[in-house]
Design a protein around this motif. Structure first.
Motif, PDB file in Angstrom:
ATOM      1  N   LEU A  37       0.833  -1.196   0.000  1.00 27.98           N
ATOM      2  CA  LEU A  37       0.000   0.000   0.000  1.00 27.98           C
ATOM      3  C   LEU A  37       0.868   1.246   0.000  1.00 27.98           C
ATOM      4  CD1 LEU A  37      -2.744   1.352   0.185  1.00 27.98           C
ATOM      5  CD2 LEU A  37      -2.616   1.105   2.685  1.00 27.98           C
ATOM      6  N   TYR A  38       1.948   1.201   0.778  1.00 29.82           N
ATOM      7  CA  TYR A  38       2.855   2.340   0.831  1.00 29.82           C
ATOM      8  C   TYR A  38       3.481   2.602  -0.537  1.00 29.82           C
ATOM      9  CZ  TYR A  38       7.214   4.840   1.869  1.00 29.82           C
ATOM     10  OH  TYR A  38       8.265   5.710   1.866  1.00 29.82           O
ATOM     11  N   SER A  39       3.857   1.507  -1.224  1.00 28.64           N
ATOM     12  CA  SER A  39       4.497   1.684  -2.535  1.00 28.64           C
ATOM     13  C   SER A  39       3.543   2.294  -3.536  1.00 28.64           C
ATOM     14  CB  SER A  39       5.011   0.337  -3.056  1.00 28.64           C
ATOM     15  OG  SER A  39       3.946  -0.519  -3.369  1.00 28.64           O
ATOM     16  N   ILE A  40       2.259   1.926  -3.448  1.00 27.15           N
ATOM     17  CA  ILE A  40       1.278   2.517  -4.357  1.00 27.15           C
ATOM     18  C   ILE A  40       1.156   4.015  -4.108  1.00 27.15           C
ATOM     19  CG2 ILE A  40      -1.172   2.545  -4.966  1.00 27.15           C
ATOM     20  CD1 ILE A  40      -1.241  -0.432  -4.397  1.00 27.15           C
ATOM     21  N   CYS A  41       1.126   4.379  -2.819  1.00 32.45           N
ATOM     22  CA  CYS A  41       1.014   5.807  -2.500  1.00 32.45           C
ATOM     23  C   CYS A  41       2.207   6.582  -3.041  1.00 32.45           C
ATOM     24  CB  CYS A  41       0.905   5.985  -0.994  1.00 32.45           C
ATOM     25  SG  CYS A  41      -0.617   5.306  -0.289  1.00 32.45           S
ATOM     26  N   LEU A  42       3.396   5.977  -2.918  1.00 28.26           N
ATOM     27  CA  LEU A  42       4.583   6.665  -3.402  1.00 28.26           C
ATOM     28  C   LEU A  42       4.526   6.894  -4.900  1.00 28.26           C
ATOM     29  CD1 LEU A  42       7.424   4.926  -1.375  1.00 28.26           C
ATOM     30  CD2 LEU A  42       6.653   7.291  -1.160  1.00 28.26           C
ATOM     31  N   LEU A  43       3.970   5.909  -5.618  1.00 32.57           N
ATOM     32  CA  LEU A  43       3.954   6.021  -7.076  1.00 32.57           C
ATOM     33  C   LEU A  43       2.829   6.909  -7.580  1.00 32.57           C
ATOM     34  CD1 LEU A  43       4.863   2.402  -8.125  1.00 32.57           C
ATOM     35  CD2 LEU A  43       6.217   4.452  -8.439  1.00 32.57           C
ATOM     36  N   MET A  44       1.807   7.124  -6.774  1.00 33.80           N
ATOM     37  CA  MET A  44       0.676   7.924  -7.217  1.00 33.80           C
ATOM     38  C   MET A  44       0.908   9.413  -6.983  1.00 33.80           C
ATOM     39  SD  MET A  44      -1.452   5.842  -8.523  1.00 33.80           S
ATOM     40  CE  MET A  44      -2.987   6.739  -8.562  1.00 33.80           C
ATOM     41  N   ILE A  45       2.175   9.799  -6.944  1.00 31.78           N
ATOM     42  CA  ILE A  45       2.502  11.211  -6.796  1.00 31.78           C
ATOM     43  C   ILE A  45       2.765  11.819  -8.155  1.00 31.78           C
ATOM     44  CG2 ILE A  45       3.516  10.766  -4.527  1.00 31.78           C
ATOM     45  CD1 ILE A  45       6.245  11.101  -5.812  1.00 31.78           C
ATOM     46  N   THR A  46       2.883  13.110  -8.178  1.00 33.59           N
ATOM     47  CA  THR A  46       3.262  13.809  -9.411  1.00 33.59           C
ATOM     48  C   THR A  46       4.768  13.893  -9.481  1.00 33.59           C
ATOM     49  OG1 THR A  46       1.266  15.127  -9.358  1.00 33.59           O
ATOM     50  CG2 THR A  46       3.089  15.976 -10.683  1.00 33.59           C
ATOM     51  N   PHE A  47       5.339  13.214 -10.516  1.00 26.28           N
ATOM     52  CA  PHE A  47       6.784  13.178 -10.638  1.00 26.28           C
ATOM     53  C   PHE A  47       7.307  14.485 -11.224  1.00 26.28           C
ATOM     54  CE2 PHE A  47       7.275   9.025  -9.257  1.00 26.28           C
ATOM     55  CZ  PHE A  47       6.289   8.231  -9.815  1.00 26.28           C
ATOM     56  N   LEU A  48       8.466  14.863 -10.758  1.00 25.18           N
ATOM     57  CA  LEU A  48       9.090  16.091 -11.215  1.00 25.18           C
ATOM     58  C   LEU A  48      10.343  15.767 -11.993  1.00 25.18           C
ATOM     59  CD1 LEU A  48       8.859  18.173  -7.916  1.00 25.18           C
ATOM     60  CD2 LEU A  48       7.248  18.139  -9.816  1.00 25.18           C
ATOM     61  N   SER A  49      10.581  16.479 -13.080  1.00 27.20           N
ATOM     62  CA  SER A  49      11.857  16.363 -13.775  1.00 27.20           C
ATOM     63  C   SER A  49      12.440  17.762 -13.921  1.00 27.20           C
ATOM     64  CB  SER A  49      11.671  15.711 -15.147  1.00 27.20           C
ATOM     65  OG  SER A  49      10.857  16.493 -15.962  1.00 27.20           O
ATOM     66  N   PHE A  50      13.776  17.823 -13.898  1.00 31.59           N
ATOM     67  CA  PHE A  50      14.435  19.120 -13.803  1.00 31.59           C
ATOM     68  C   PHE A  50      15.384  19.351 -14.956  1.00 31.59           C
ATOM     69  CE2 PHE A  50      13.028  17.930  -9.668  1.00 31.59           C
ATOM     70  CZ  PHE A  50      12.626  19.103  -9.069  1.00 31.59           C
ATOM     71  N   GLU A  51      15.501  20.632 -15.328  1.00 31.81           N
ATOM     72  CA  GLU A  51      16.405  21.034 -16.405  1.00 31.81           C
ATOM     73  C   GLU A  51      17.852  20.955 -15.915  1.00 31.81           C
ATOM     74  OE1 GLU A  51      17.429  22.326 -20.133  1.00 31.81           O
ATOM     75  OE2 GLU A  51      15.539  21.603 -19.346  1.00 31.81           O
ATOM     76  N   LEU A  52      18.765  20.829 -16.880  1.00 30.59           N
ATOM     77  CA  LEU A  52      20.168  20.617 -16.536  1.00 30.59           C
ATOM     78  C   LEU A  52      20.732  21.716 -15.636  1.00 30.59           C
ATOM     79  CD1 LEU A  52      21.759  19.275 -19.821  1.00 30.59           C
ATOM     80  CD2 LEU A  52      21.571  18.106 -17.619  1.00 30.59           C
ATOM     81  N   ASN A  53      20.574  22.969 -15.983  1.00 27.12           N
ATOM     82  CA  ASN A  53      21.246  24.034 -15.259  1.00 27.12           C
ATOM     83  C   ASN A  53      20.278  24.727 -14.309  1.00 27.12           C
ATOM     84  OD1 ASN A  53      23.759  23.717 -16.574  1.00 27.12           O
ATOM     85  ND2 ASN A  53      22.875  24.694 -18.392  1.00 27.12           N
ATOM     86  N   ALA A  54      20.372  24.390 -13.011  1.00 26.31           N
ATOM     87  CA  ALA A  54      19.509  25.006 -12.005  1.00 26.31           C
ATOM     88  C   ALA A  54      20.019  26.430 -11.761  1.00 26.31           C
ATOM     89  CB  ALA A  54      19.529  24.197 -10.724  1.00 26.31           C
ATOM     90  N   GLN A  55      19.579  27.421 -12.545  1.00 24.64           N
ATOM     91  CA  GLN A  55      20.142  28.769 -12.533  1.00 24.64           C
ATOM     92  C   GLN A  55      19.185  29.777 -11.907  1.00 24.64           C
ATOM     93  OE1 GLN A  55      21.334  29.839 -16.468  1.00 24.64           O
ATOM     94  NE2 GLN A  55      22.778  28.136 -16.682  1.00 24.64           N
ATOM     95  N   VAL A  56      19.711  30.994 -11.752  1.00 24.54           N
ATOM     96  CA  VAL A  56      18.929  32.135 -11.268  1.00 24.54           C
ATOM     97  C   VAL A  56      18.630  33.037 -12.452  1.00 24.54           C
ATOM     98  CG1 VAL A  56      18.948  34.169  -9.788  1.00 24.54           C
ATOM     99  CG2 VAL A  56      19.943  32.013  -8.964  1.00 24.54           C
ATOM    100  N   TYR A  57      17.344  33.395 -12.613  1.00 24.06           N
ATOM    101  CA  TYR A  57      16.930  34.218 -13.751  1.00 24.06           C
ATOM    102  C   TYR A  57      16.327  35.520 -13.209  1.00 24.06           C
ATOM    103  CZ  TYR A  57      17.217  29.657 -16.043  1.00 24.06           C
ATOM    104  OH  TYR A  57      17.655  28.453 -16.509  1.00 24.06           O
ATOM    105  N   GLU A  58      17.066  36.642 -13.350  1.00 26.07           N
ATOM    106  CA  GLU A  58      16.527  37.951 -12.974  1.00 26.07           C
ATOM    107  C   GLU A  58      15.848  38.548 -14.194  1.00 26.07           C
ATOM    108  OE1 GLU A  58      19.400  40.463 -11.136  1.00 26.07           O
ATOM    109  OE2 GLU A  58      19.998  38.950  -9.646  1.00 26.07           O
ATOM    110  N   ILE A  59      14.692  39.142 -13.974  1.00 27.43           N
ATOM    111  CA  ILE A  59      13.873  39.577 -15.096  1.00 27.43           C
ATOM    112  C   ILE A  59      14.551  40.646 -15.951  1.00 27.43           C
ATOM    113  CG2 ILE A  59      12.614  41.320 -13.759  1.00 27.43           C
ATOM    114  CD1 ILE A  59      10.076  40.434 -15.385  1.00 27.43           C
ATOM    115  N   ASP A  60      15.386  41.481 -15.343  1.00 32.53           N
ATOM    116  CA  ASP A  60      16.051  42.501 -16.156  1.00 32.53           C
ATOM    117  C   ASP A  60      17.114  41.889 -17.055  1.00 32.53           C
ATOM    118  OD1 ASP A  60      17.387  41.880 -13.795  1.00 32.53           O
ATOM    119  OD2 ASP A  60      18.516  43.755 -13.791  1.00 32.53           O
ATOM    120  N   ASP A  61      17.763  40.799 -16.579  1.00 29.26           N
ATOM    121  CA  ASP A  61      18.763  40.120 -17.412  1.00 29.26           C
ATOM    122  C   ASP A  61      18.109  39.349 -18.556  1.00 29.26           C
ATOM    123  OD1 ASP A  61      20.792  41.032 -15.778  1.00 29.26           O
ATOM    124  OD2 ASP A  61      20.805  39.221 -14.523  1.00 29.26           O
ATOM    125  N   GLN A  62      16.860  38.896 -18.367  1.00 30.81           N
ATOM    126  CA  GLN A  62      16.179  38.061 -19.364  1.00 30.81           C
ATOM    127  C   GLN A  62      15.112  38.840 -20.127  1.00 30.81           C
ATOM    128  OE1 GLN A  62      17.288  35.064 -19.897  1.00 30.81           O
ATOM    129  NE2 GLN A  62      18.736  35.159 -18.165  1.00 30.81           N
TER     130      GLN A  62
END
Length: 731
Positions: free
Chosen positions: A13-38
């Protein structure tokens, strides 16, 4: 029948709960984006931080009019979670504010304008998976602005739906094996058939014991009848160590007990892959575990690829916050600037195998491109969960999936006492519960357990079929041929099989006419009774006289010919012996005289080997004018041409086609036998003189010519007065 592992705990039951989550995937470069720079840019990202122009240390400026668009790099909706918010407060946002559009530019639908209240979490819902932000400020008063975390969301996967999840549904009831509590629909729950789920306890605690530095070992008894062999190897030169125990967990893996794999490769060895192979002694499903410490350290960048013998896993970062690892399919890797994940969960990835697997291969590499990378390490099998079950008959199908768990020929559904009228190995019911896969509408279902189906039941006739499934429990019938009255005669050949109280144990006779099936042409149709003739091919010729009766597909309707030599049985002397073929002569008594010429050929017990005498009158056929008609017997006269003149006296009797009916003239000289002195010798022909006594005196002038026994050879004296005819006027 089929089975899963012993129930160790409630981890399934625990394993089912773990799998019924929303999985996240992430982009390669975890960067900071300031609106004036972008400003004016479209940024493709699935991780990082979005800030106002003041960054993390200052306020945004006055008189700003800036924009930026964020688009998902994973093909899934993008989300921005505003964790900090402080923009000049004004009810209508006339002074300062942030407009957010649901799309790739400001032509997309406006989600809202925010100043007083934080946007919270904003998620795209458009085909471009994009959000556009426009910030404006007036010429006085500015605040600290905002900070938002960027992520890309995968849709929630229903692992119970085989179509949505792509997972296995063994029994085809619309519920995956992952969620199905009766994977073979036999009316016995998987748990009752021994299926259960287990998990790792702390490394260093039995059975999770590992000798530090040992690269290969087998963990025995991690569940009943289940072992796990782990092999750690590399073809690259260097120092490879596998460590286990809590003494390293707090240092490297965030306090999560697991097995550590460390490698210090030699210089210039490229990605220097380490291959970690996990082999279970029998299939497991719902297998999941953590990979930890996938990070970047001094230019060393970790990459981990996971495969199995039955497809790839589902993988996702496990960290609830900023992660040092990104995931694409079955590959997890860190990135430049990802940072050190020691003693945290930022480098953790959860690996899930909803399908059954036996072998898992983990490939651990260094992709930073360093000429001489330093020591690196990852953790494996943290928080491991697995499910399996026994295989009672060792056929590689666990009991919870096996229709016949003990391979005794009797399906589990029957041995458990359930109803299966259509013999499909599933308990009869009206449908399936779409949540747990149990059969509904089956009153007897889910009352049995594995002991009912894997213990040999009574087998009275010792034919290997338990009495519960044996069509004839007291008669050995291992092939289970239909036999309604259990007399050993198959239904298809038994004339009394409709009445089970009558036992016909000796004869295969489907129509009960006393003729065995093997010899009865109409035995296929039990409604037709043939009581008189053994005639296997129904050609009217009894089996005992029919040369082709062994082959019922060939019909001989005209001839009684037991040995198939073309001679009818009634005329063939050797027809009793079908192995001898007499193809030339009709000779019923085998005396060498053809039937057509043999007077006793009707009686084969009498052999006439010397005479051709069809009418048995003692006159050979060659001399008997009526021998063609055997019903007429001429016993007195040899008269070949039937002209009334005996053969011995008939000059043309040799030619039976010429009939001489008037004259007895044996030598055919025109002198009747009675007047011809040489007529006794048919080889001598006297064609000129009538001289019966052959004395040279013509009969007309010979006084003793009437007596052929007296020969007057000197005088022509017709009146025998001693005066020659030539001198006697009254001769």
């Amino acid at each position: 029948m089929r089975t899963k592992l012993i129930q160790f705990d409630t981890m399934r039951l625990y394993s089912i709960c773990l799998l019924m989550i929303t999985f996240l995937s992430f982009e390669l470069n975890a960067q900071v984006y300031e609106i004036d720079d972008q400003n004016g840019n479209v940024i493709t990202a699935c991780s990082g931080t979005f800030l106002d122009s003041g960054g993390t240390t200052g306020n945004y400026g006055n008189d700003e009019n800036l924009s930026a668009t964020f688009q998902s790099g994973s093909g899934q909706p993008i989300s921005l979670d505003f964790t900090t918010w402080d923009v000049e407060n004004q009810a209508n946002c006339d002074w300062d504010g942030l407009r957010i559009y649901n799309g790739i530019n400001n032509s997309a639908p406006l989600i809202g304008v925010f100043c007083t209240v934080s946007p919270g979490t904003i998620t795209s819902s458009n085909a471009n998976n994009a959000l556009t932000f426009e910030f404006y400020s007036d010429n006085i008063i500015n605040e600290i602005g905002w900070e938002a975390t960027i992520s890309c969301n995968s849709p929630t996967i229903d692992f119970c739906d085989p179509i949505a999840s792509g997972n296995v549904d063994t029994d085809g009831d619309g519920v995956t094996d992952f969620c199905d509590q009766d994977d073979d629909n036999d009316g016995i729950t998987d748990a009752s058939e021994g299926y259960g789920c287990g998990k790792t306890s702390d490394w260093g605690t039995a059975p999770w014991l590992w000798t530090n530095g040992n690269d290969n070992d087998t963990l025995n008894g991690i569940a009943p009848d289940l072992d796990l062999t782990i092999n750690v190897a590399s073809t690259t030169a260097g120092n490879l160590d596998a460590l286990g125990g809590t003494q390293i967990d707090n240092t490297y893996f965030g306090g999560i007990p697991q097995l550590g794999v460390f490698f210090d490769p030699a210089a210039n060895t490229g990605t220097s892959p380490v291959i970690i192979t996990l082999t279970f002694s029998s299939p497991v499903d719902n297998f999941q575990f953590l990979l930890s410490d996938i990070d970047e350290r001094d230019g060393n960048i970790d990459q981990v690829t996971v495969v199995s013998d039955n497809g790839n896993p589902i993988m996702s970062p496990a960290s609830a916050g900023v992660s040092s690892v990104t995931v694409a399919g079955n590959v997890a890797q860190s990135f430049t600037g990802g940072g050190n994940s020691d003693n945290s969960d930022t480098g953790d990835v959860r690996v899930n195998f909803p399908q059954a697997i036996t072998v898992v291969t983990i490939t651990y590499e260094e992709i930073g491109g360093l000429a001489d990378p330093t020591l690196r390490g990852i953790g494996i099998l943290g928080g491991m969960i697995f499910c399996s079950g026994p295989d009672s008959d060792n056929d590689d199908i666990p009991d919870y999936l096996d229709e016949d768990s003990d391979d005794d020929g009797c399906n589990d559904v029957i041995e458990a006492g359930h109803t299966d009228d259509d013999n499909d190995a599933e308990v009869d019911g009206t449908g399936y519960d779409t949540t747990n896969g149990l059969v509904i509408g089956a009153s007897s279902a889910y009352t049995g357990n594995n002991n009912d189906v894997v213990t040999d039941g009574p087998d009275a006739d010792n034919d290997g079929i338990s009495d519960a499934c044996d069509s004839c429990p007291t008669l050995a019938n291992p092939a289970q041929e239909p036999d309604a009255d259990c007399d050993g005669v198959p239904t298809s050949e038994d004339c009394d099989d409709s009445d089970a109280t009558v036992t016909n144990t000796n004869v295969n006779d489907a129509d009960c006419d006393g003729v065995p099936t093997s010899e009865d042409c109409d035995d296929n149709d039990a409604t037709v009774t043939n009581t008189n003739i053994n005639d296997a091919d129904c050609d009217g010729v009894p089996t005992s006289e029919d040369c082709d009766d062994n082959d019922a597909t060939v019909t001989n309707t005209n001839i009684n010919d037991a040995d198939c030599d073309g001679v009818p049985t009634s005329e063939d002397c050797d027809d009793n012996d079908a192995t001898v073929t007499n193809t030339n002569v009709n000779d019923a008594d085998c005396d060498g005289v053809p039937t057509s010429e043999d007077c006793d050929d009707n009686d084969a017990t009498v052999t006439n080997t010397n005479v051709n005498d069809a009418d048995c009158d003692g006159v050979p056929t060659s001399e008997d004018c009526n021998d063609n008609d055997a019903t007429v017997t001429n016993t007195n006269v040899n008269d070949a041409d039937c002209d009334g003149v005996p053969t011995s006296e008939d000059c043309d009797d040799n030619d039976a086609t010429v009939t001489n009916t008037n004259v007895n003239d044996a030598d055919c000289d025109g002198v009747p036998t009675s007047e011809d002195c040489d007529d006794n010798d048919a080889t001598v022909t006297n064609t000129n003189v009538n001289d019966a006594d052959c004395d040279g005196v013509p009969t007309s002038e010979d006084c003793d010519d009437n007596d052929a026994t007296v020969t007057n050879t000197n005088v022509n004296d017709a009146d025998c007065d001693g005066v020659p005819t030539s001198e006697d006027c009254d001769d």
